[in-house]
Scaffold this motif. Sequence first.
Motif, PDB file in Angstrom:
ATOM      1  N   ASP A  30     -39.663 -42.003 -20.868  1.00 27.77           N
ATOM      2  CA  ASP A  30     -38.941 -42.117 -19.552  1.00 27.77           C
ATOM      3  C   ASP A  30     -37.402 -42.818 -20.017  1.00 27.77           C
ATOM      4  O   ASP A  30     -36.737 -43.200 -18.944  1.00 27.77           O
ATOM      5  N   GLY A  31     -36.870 -42.748 -20.988  1.00 26.05           N
ATOM      6  CA  GLY A  31     -35.813 -43.318 -21.281  1.00 26.05           C
ATOM      7  C   GLY A  31     -34.670 -42.447 -21.248  1.00 26.05           C
ATOM      8  O   GLY A  31     -33.343 -42.752 -21.462  1.00 26.05           O
ATOM      9  N   TRP A  32     -35.155 -41.194 -21.073  1.00 23.32           N
ATOM     10  CA  TRP A  32     -34.015 -39.946 -21.298  1.00 23.32           C
ATOM     11  C   TRP A  32     -33.909 -39.080 -20.195  1.00 23.32           C
ATOM     12  O   TRP A  32     -35.016 -38.725 -19.795  1.00 23.32           O
ATOM     13  N   HIS A  33     -32.633 -38.685 -19.840  1.00 21.32           N
ATOM     14  CA  HIS A  33     -32.394 -37.560 -18.983  1.00 21.32           C
ATOM     15  C   HIS A  33     -32.117 -36.385 -19.660  1.00 21.32           C
ATOM     16  O   HIS A  33     -31.131 -36.186 -20.352  1.00 21.32           O
ATOM     17  N   LEU A  34     -33.156 -35.420 -19.560  1.00 18.42           N
ATOM     18  CA  LEU A  34     -32.886 -34.119 -20.277  1.00 18.42           C
ATOM     19  C   LEU A  34     -32.561 -32.894 -19.312  1.00 18.42           C
ATOM     20  O   LEU A  34     -32.863 -32.845 -18.476  1.00 18.42           O
ATOM     21  N   THR A  35     -31.565 -32.244 -20.072  1.00 16.92           N
ATOM     22  CA  THR A  35     -30.895 -31.041 -19.160  1.00 16.92           C
ATOM     23  C   THR A  35     -30.974 -29.829 -20.279  1.00 16.92           C
ATOM     24  O   THR A  35     -30.632 -29.968 -21.273  1.00 16.92           O
ATOM     25  N   GLU A  36     -31.129 -28.685 -19.563  1.00 14.10           N
ATOM     26  CA  GLU A  36     -31.140 -27.400 -20.585  1.00 14.10           C
ATOM     27  C   GLU A  36     -30.001 -26.532 -19.946  1.00 14.10           C
ATOM     28  O   GLU A  36     -30.119 -26.193 -18.704  1.00 14.10           O
ATOM     29  N   VAL A  37     -29.181 -26.118 -20.707  1.00 18.22           N
ATOM     30  CA  VAL A  37     -27.689 -25.628 -20.332  1.00 18.22           C
ATOM     31  C   VAL A  37     -28.082 -24.306 -20.906  1.00 18.22           C
ATOM     32  O   VAL A  37     -28.243 -24.149 -22.261  1.00 18.22           O
ATOM     33  N   SER A  38     -27.585 -23.329 -20.300  1.00 18.60           N
ATOM     34  CA  SER A  38     -27.321 -21.886 -20.875  1.00 18.60           C
ATOM     35  C   SER A  38     -26.434 -21.084 -20.144  1.00 18.60           C
ATOM     36  O   SER A  38     -25.903 -21.428 -19.236  1.00 18.60           O
ATOM     37  N   GLY A  39     -26.142 -19.469 -20.666  1.00 24.69           N
ATOM     38  CA  GLY A  39     -25.364 -18.664 -19.934  1.00 24.69           C
ATOM     39  C   GLY A  39     -23.971 -18.340 -20.623  1.00 24.69           C
ATOM     40  O   GLY A  39     -23.656 -18.889 -21.521  1.00 24.69           O
ATOM     41  N   LEU A  40     -23.438 -17.333 -19.968  1.00 22.97           N
ATOM     42  CA  LEU A  40     -22.241 -16.816 -20.812  1.00 22.97           C
ATOM     43  C   LEU A  40     -21.310 -17.889 -21.102  1.00 22.97           C
ATOM     44  O   LEU A  40     -20.710 -17.692 -21.867  1.00 22.97           O
ATOM     45  N   ARG A  41     -21.057 -18.752 -20.129  1.00 24.15           N
ATOM     46  CA  ARG A  41     -19.937 -19.591 -20.489  1.00 24.15           C
ATOM     47  C   ARG A  41     -20.311 -21.039 -20.855  1.00 24.15           C
ATOM     48  O   ARG A  41     -19.587 -22.012 -20.364  1.00 24.15           O
ATOM     49  N   VAL A  42     -21.334 -21.136 -21.328  1.00 26.26           N
ATOM     50  CA  VAL A  42     -22.039 -22.481 -21.751  1.00 26.26           C
ATOM     51  C   VAL A  42     -21.213 -22.963 -22.716  1.00 26.26           C
ATOM     52  O   VAL A  42     -20.862 -24.373 -22.469  1.00 26.26           O
ATOM     53  N   ARG A  43     -20.599 -22.529 -23.599  1.00 24.74           N
ATOM     54  CA  ARG A  43     -19.917 -23.319 -24.578  1.00 24.74           C
ATOM     55  C   ARG A  43     -18.548 -23.819 -23.894  1.00 24.74           C
ATOM     56  O   ARG A  43     -18.010 -24.778 -24.226  1.00 24.74           O
ATOM     57  N   ASP A  44     -18.126 -23.024 -22.949  1.00 27.35           N
ATOM     58  CA  ASP A  44     -16.723 -23.172 -22.273  1.00 27.35           C
ATOM     59  C   ASP A  44     -16.957 -24.341 -21.670  1.00 27.35           C
ATOM     60  O   ASP A  44     -16.085 -25.429 -21.152  1.00 27.35           O
TER      61      ASP A  44
END
Lengths: 83, 167, 936
Positions: B89-103
């Motif tokens: 319960d201590g963390w907020h987890l997000t998954e990110v991806s896509g062509l511009r994810v590093r930008d």
Amino acid sequence: MRLTCPHCGNRGIEEFAYGGDADRRRPDGEPFGQAWMDYVYLRRNPAGAHREWWYHASGCRAWLVVTRDTTTHVVASVQEVAR
Amino acid sequence: MDEPGIAIVTRDRFLASIEARRGQAGAVAATIAAAYGIDLPSAGRWAGGADIAFAWAGPGEWSAIADRPIARDLAGRLAGQAAVTDQSDGWHLTEVSGLRVRDTLAKMLPIDLDPAALPPGAVALTRAGHIDLRLRHLSAGVYELAVFRSLGADFAGWLEASAAEFR
Amino acid sequence: MTGRRLATGGTIDRARPIAFHFDGQAYRGFAGDTLASALLGAGVALVGRSFKYHRPRGILSAGPEEPNALVELRDGARREPNTRATTVELHDGLVATSQNRWPSLRHDVMAVNGLLSPIFTAGFYYKTFMWPAAFWEKVYEPLIRRAAGLGRAAAVADPDHYEKATAFCDVLVIGAGPAGLDAALVAARAGDRVILAEQDFVLGGRLLSERGRDPIAELGDLPNLRVMTRTTVTGVYDGGTYAAIERVADHLAIPGQHQPRQRLWRLVARRAVLAAGAIERPLAFGDNDRPGVMLAGAVRTYVNRFGVAPGSRAVVFANNDDGARTVADLHAAGIEVAALVDPRPVPSAATIAAAQAANARLAAGVSIQRARGRLGVRDVELSDGTTIACDLVAMSGGWNPTLHLTSHLGGKPRWDEKIASFVPGGLPPGMTVVGAAAGDFGSGYEIAPLWRVRGTRGKSFVDFQNDVTVDDVALAAREGFRAVEHLKRYTTLGMATDQGKTSNVTGLAIMAELTGRGIPATGTTTFRPPFTPAAIGAFAGHHRGRDFRPTRRTPMHGWAAEQGAVFVETGLWLRAQYFLRPGESDWLTATNREVRAVREAVGLCDVTTLGKIDIQGADAAEFLDRVYVNGWKTLPVGRCRYGLMLREDGFAFDDGTTARLGPEHFLMTTTTANAGTVWRHLEFCRKVLWPDLDVQMTSVTEQWAQVALAGPRAPDVLARLTDVSLPHMGLAETTIMDGIEARLFRLSFSGERAYEIAVPARHGEALVRRLMAEGDAFGITPYGLEAIGLLRLEKGHVVGSELNGQTTAGDLGLARMMSAKKDFIGRVMAGRPALVDPERPVLVGLKPREPGAILAGGAHLLPQGAVATAANDQGYVTSVGYSPQLGSWIALGLLARGRERLGETVRAYDPVRGRDTPVEVVSPVFYDPEGSRLHG
């Protein structure tokens, strides 16, 4: 400034917290006197090589001993405090 | 369908922190390997899969990330070898991806995101502005970002603002 | 001067005309123009007024060094002052306005300053506006700011957003002129990750400006080469860190949706190649600031890159072979060259040939004495007595390598006689300098220095932007301001937006001549970041307004908002300060109601924000013994204890309760404000001071939501959730609400029966809603920070105002907690004489003698009848509040020998609020001193 953490690699200074002179030794067991005053208050502040503690606060949370030239900010070495 | 510029998904996983007792890191690794068939990862790496994974979290420390409650099981197996605490319960987890994810992430994180420097399988403990953050490179171009729960809403707003031009 | 667009030539796109406005008038330029080239192409020569004398000014340069052509760009909230017309990329809908003139550019009444110029000399402000001192802020400064000014900033908030970003590379190439393009290609082909940063909107640098050069080298499609145009590298920092400003949308009237206006890049590079080129120097002759007097290299840029003729009849004045090149380019473009004026008695062969080819008079060994014509140059007077009609003067005093970035880490530029300029000296680690920036001007570059033309009439400007003349430099020399840094401050030479890019070297060279010290001994001023002006917004990025710093919210935040909570920032957290009920309008009414509910029924409070640290290991108890003043080894499992930590210097640091969950397992709580500091301190203790201890630490602040339940009916509410019963300071791990894991604590800071209930954070909101429902019958009331503070104050429990870094355990009445049987952090230093001095102010309660009198924190405590002086000061008020139970304001304070003075009356002296209140010294425990309510 950047530091190369032995665990995390080369990182910006904003991840670290400064901990002061790493050559200080806590005078365990000694009664109040000059040794304690020096430990708590006295800093050498040299112009040149300086061994200092840094805490990788936003990284691996290791305490590091950094040898840094205070006149150029060139970092000669970064080592983990012996554990 | 074309790969989107950026995709952001919130994840709910079960987490536990593991810190080996003094001199017990080897024993902890042996226990984990025997119980879960996973070699505890070295600095800057994670190992495992979607059901259970272990991410390096500092010298002698790991985070377990699982699709089922894990802390009690770990605490039992590692009794006397490591301190285990439930962090589900201590963390907020997000998954990110896509062509511009590093930008997008370059606007928030001060680390080198080039796959040569941070390949899939890598873990980075760093910060986004004033928010401490743990990044896992899950698979090519897919990143898991973990921040403290209390900062989740604030972080999500910034992530959305950073991604907006790539939507 | 009558500029015009040439029929052919340049890299502009003549198929794409662009409409823009300058000073309300509509003009047209082309895609690929700058505002400056478009204005020149449209025949506009007069672009601004000078800083001090309000002299008419045109366009001097074609780059970021421009000192004259400063305009206000855009309007309304997006108005940006002091933008250089020479770097503003022309775009549809561009609106620009000249600045520092009234009522209009052609008729500026402030030009009278020019007539008063004898008093506007160097050091004028310091000499004239010295007395009376009060006049400076109220009269002189506003007057000077109005008369001598630059542009106006927008008066409303910037509607655009900015970003910050980070990029990494092996090689950063700064500047995409010939040398930079070469360097980038070589490095990229060798497999390095390369970033090529160019401040212009196209690549090429001087290649774009010189006739017969390929404008763009083919960069090809190299995936490891990242080209960043419109990006100025503005600073060099330690560890291979470079700052760069990318003008993402400055070439658009309004940025695209979600597009930032600018992005501040932090570039981290193993190596850097500085290929920033060179900046041309003006020549100092009489009235050399007339519109139509331009740098020769800029004239070539306008002709060759933009297809613009800046004039129709030119005189070229140069002390180097730039003159020949300029004559040839003007001639090739069909622009008449009346004369090539070269102060060298024997000009080079190239110079002679160029003049001949262009049918221009070659005036060798001659200088321009003065340019004439008020709003634009009409003719020039030469030192041989002749006068030549012209509308354009192209001048070159030589070139200065653009070495600014080499000295950001302290590198000292070195004087090179051969090119009569400074070249890079010491370099930042990892930096290489190439091309013109390194002083490599090609084999044909010959120069005979000419720092000033002597015997001129009119003003010979050195620094166009700050209106500093040769005479001002001479005055500074006479008055003793001879060091370059003094010269800068005294005359303002090299200040403001251009930081002397066209003036510094000339200014210090003149000083060197006047003092006879020579240029190397005179030296240069220090270059500091940023290289060109930067918007503050770019440095803030996303972090402005509400996003200035992150906000932490507890899982019960939404519930609290529903309940009418008014939130207050405590560190990064938002906490409920009090809850407004319908009909309530002020904090005191709400707080009094909340306090009464706790004293008479039951209150509920979100205490999630307290720092919570899970501590395990064989040496966990030993570790606590060393960091707290009191002992922990005897604490039974299932019990809590109040702990106090000192800093190593002996002063109180933090307090909180720590619970023993198992023989080798503790749960520490810290104050909300100190959670981060305490964490770091404990990490230092276990990893640096005592690495031999077996101690593991994890923050569980975020894992657990925690609610305090306090008041005589608290046990009744708790009984609805669980049948666990706890002794005072007891702890239980159990489940509640159909199997939710929970930790129950019986703790009290209010003096009432009280509990704290912790559940995993995701269940926090469900827990408070359940407690509110179950407590309804008992009058349960949510309370906030104000009520917490008052409840604690009534019981004399110290808070942040007393734990202020200057109090000892003894001062706070906690000396008995300090164990004598063990060492702990701060033990030795707490015993030093100054910290055990009986005269130290110690914690007392304070109550006004007159009922209804209001107390305020910070009031000084003075003996009755004593004069209000520092010598009579005996302490101060730390915490105050209104106690609804006592019907009076009460306070805690620190008072010298306070414990011996119970019953005495002292003064709470508060000059800030104009109060002087007699107060009685009482015990800090105002309420239920026997503690009967706690156990009842």
